[in-house]
Scaffold this motif. Structure first.
Motif, short mmCIF file in Angstrom:
data_model
loop_
_atom_site.label_atom_id
_atom_site.label_comp_id
_atom_site.label_asym_id
_atom_site.label_seq_id
_atom_site.Cartn_x
_atom_site.Cartn_y
_atom_site.Cartn_z
N ALA A 70 -2.96 -32.51 37.74
CA ALA A 70 -3.14 -33.89 37.26
C ALA A 70 -2.16 -34.09 36.12
O ALA A 70 -2.19 -33.35 35.13
N VAL A 71 -1.28 -35.06 36.26
CA VAL A 71 -0.21 -35.25 35.29
C VAL A 71 -0.37 -36.61 34.61
O VAL A 71 -0.35 -37.65 35.28
N GLY A 72 -0.54 -36.62 33.32
CA GLY A 72 -0.51 -37.84 32.53
C GLY A 72 0.88 -37.94 31.92
O GLY A 72 1.24 -37.18 31.03
N LEU A 73 1.70 -38.85 32.44
CA LEU A 73 3.12 -38.89 32.13
C LEU A 73 3.43 -39.91 31.05
O LEU A 73 3.00 -41.05 31.13
N GLY A 76 8.08 -41.78 33.38
CA GLY A 76 8.13 -41.47 34.80
C GLY A 76 9.28 -40.58 35.18
O GLY A 76 9.17 -39.78 36.12
N ASP A 101 -3.04 -35.72 40.87
CA ASP A 101 -3.24 -37.08 40.40
C ASP A 101 -2.14 -37.40 39.39
O ASP A 101 -1.60 -36.52 38.74
N LEU A 102 -1.82 -38.68 39.30
CA LEU A 102 -0.72 -39.11 38.46
C LEU A 102 -1.18 -40.31 37.65
O LEU A 102 -1.83 -41.21 38.19
N ASP A 103 -0.84 -40.32 36.38
CA ASP A 103 -1.34 -41.37 35.51
C ASP A 103 -0.33 -41.58 34.38
O ASP A 103 0.48 -40.73 34.12
N ALA A 104 -0.41 -42.73 33.72
CA ALA A 104 0.43 -42.97 32.55
C ALA A 104 -0.31 -42.49 31.31
O ALA A 104 -1.53 -42.63 31.22
N HIS A 105 0.44 -41.93 30.37
CA HIS A 105 -0.21 -41.38 29.17
C HIS A 105 0.78 -41.41 28.02
O HIS A 105 1.97 -41.22 28.22
#
Lengths: 279, 279
Positions: A70-73, A76, A101-105
């Motif tokens: 799970a990556v909070g990027l 991008g 899973d991919l998310d903005a962080h």
């Protein structure tokens, strides 16, 4: 993997029976501010985020089967290199990057979760007084790299989880095992908790030396430094561990429920995750 | 769970054979800024962080076995309530909170990772032209709650993953399935990707109505709203689904590879995770 105060979490992984074998499962969160040393590339960040979970699985003597990420990027553009490094690490240890899973962080945050299988998982508990205390590889190298000894950089930036070593040791019948990613001594305090009635005596003269580092500094790095991916294990003195893996006998399991270095109580410190409580 | 562009990730979970059955595995990252609606308590945050992963497992028709939680905490005092809610959700669905990892973080960030078992996992692919298009429960209720219709608050704040419904549908022999947590239409676009040669036709008049919400708004919430935990599935018109579960037939699978609402192409929108690219 850390504990939530539950008995079966006194291990690097949770363990569940599955037919004739056992599933082991672990999850690890790493993030930019506290876990990635300065100068680490995105590819290395990807590698490391997988390696931490493979190390937990290795510490149970299990063969890793799959890892999810799970990556909070924060940006991008970093994703490709991170996934490349993650895939490389999975491939190096014969496991599958099964998606995620991919998310903005705001801050780069990566959680890897993996499962493996072990017919005879080795736990943190199981130490017996009189057992030898051993460690695979050479502890302290990552801390040495952090302190500027660049010959050790690769141990810090591309840590090698001891997957084959863990499987071999489980087959050999070691009595207890864990990884030392937060430091040797702090890990022995974790083992103390899992082994009532036992303690651990380290002989500092038995620690493998760190070339180019002064003996005093070397001892400090080996005992209290973090970032290594060695396996600490205990085993009966009667067992022949052979020459298949690189390990050192660094002490013994004692009846006194303390962690001792050269006969004196060791400071309970190492690399720790700390957050600030509300006032 | 999202895709990393790999074929076997066109599902809510990764699927791996294990003896005579299959392991399904999923990981989900949620964090304060984008995933927790205003007013959500820490207990509810814990509940929801488990529910998202159980919903992915449910969407494969699998029985959840264990969930792990990695928590990046902004304040240590929140942990107890979060773990309490997480444990409640696990208990409600007969699964085990197997431990996890704990870390300090500026923004509360939680990753849950779970595995389950399915003898016959149902995938997103498998739709056949002529199949009925169905959904469990009533879509749009979470979006209605977000829009101020407080009678729907519990669907937003304590979502119920459709675990038993998923297992039942898998046993009944549905052809394809996924959950709709990002919205009904956007999920159908995901299914489109997994089903070359198929499309989906929604009849808006067949959507269950949202009491107290005007028909226009209700249609908008049902088609494009996020935060629901319903299961979208397709099945042969010959199959008798019985009265065991609450579901609605909302359309059909067509040969035209488009997503249509009342015969017109549907806008490709829903709840999406977006991050800002570097300039």
């Amino acid at each position: 993997m850390d504990t939530f105060g539950r008995e079966h979490c006194l291990d690097d992984c949770a363990v569940f029976p599955c037919g004739k074998t056992n599933i082991v499962a672990s999850t690890d969160m790493v993030h930019e501010k506290t876990d990635f040393p300065p100068g680490m590339t995105d590819r290395q960040i990807g590698w490391m985020s997988i390696a931490v979970t493979l190390s937990d699985i290795a510490a149970m003597g299990a063969a890793p089967s799959l890892v999810m990420l799970a990556v909070g990027l924060d940006r991008g553009s970093r994703l490709e290199a991170i996934l490349h490094g993650a895939a490389e690490c999975c491939k190096a240890y014969g496991t599958i990057l099964a998606g995620g899973d991919l998310d903005a962080h705001d801050e780069l945050t990566i959680v890897s979760s993996g499962i493996g299988f072990a017919d005879h998982p080795v736990r943190r508990s199981g130490s017996r007084p009189g057992d030898r205390l051993c460690i695979t590889g050479i502890p302290g190298r990552s801390q040495a790299a952090l302190a500027g000894y660049h010959r050790y950089d690769r141990y810090l930036y591309e840590p090698r989880p001891q997957v084959n070593e863990g499987i071999y040791l489980a087959e050999t019948g070691v009595t207890s095992m864990m990884d030392n990613s937060d430091g040797l001594i702090i890990s022995l305090y974790d083992m103390l908790e899992a082994n009532p009635g036992c303690g651990y005596m380290v002989e500092s003269s038995a620690l493998p030396t760190l070339e180019d580092v002064s003996p005093d500094k070397g001892k400090e790095f080996s005992l209290y430094g973090g970032g290594d991916f060695n396996l600490i294990f205990t085993c009966s003195p009667e067992i022949d561990l052979g020459n298949t893996i690189d390990y050192h006998v660094i002490g013994s399991v004692i009846r006194d429920a303390r962690v001792l270095v050269d006969g004196r109580a060791a400071e309970m410190r190492g690399y720790q995750h700390i957050w600030v409580e509300e006032e």
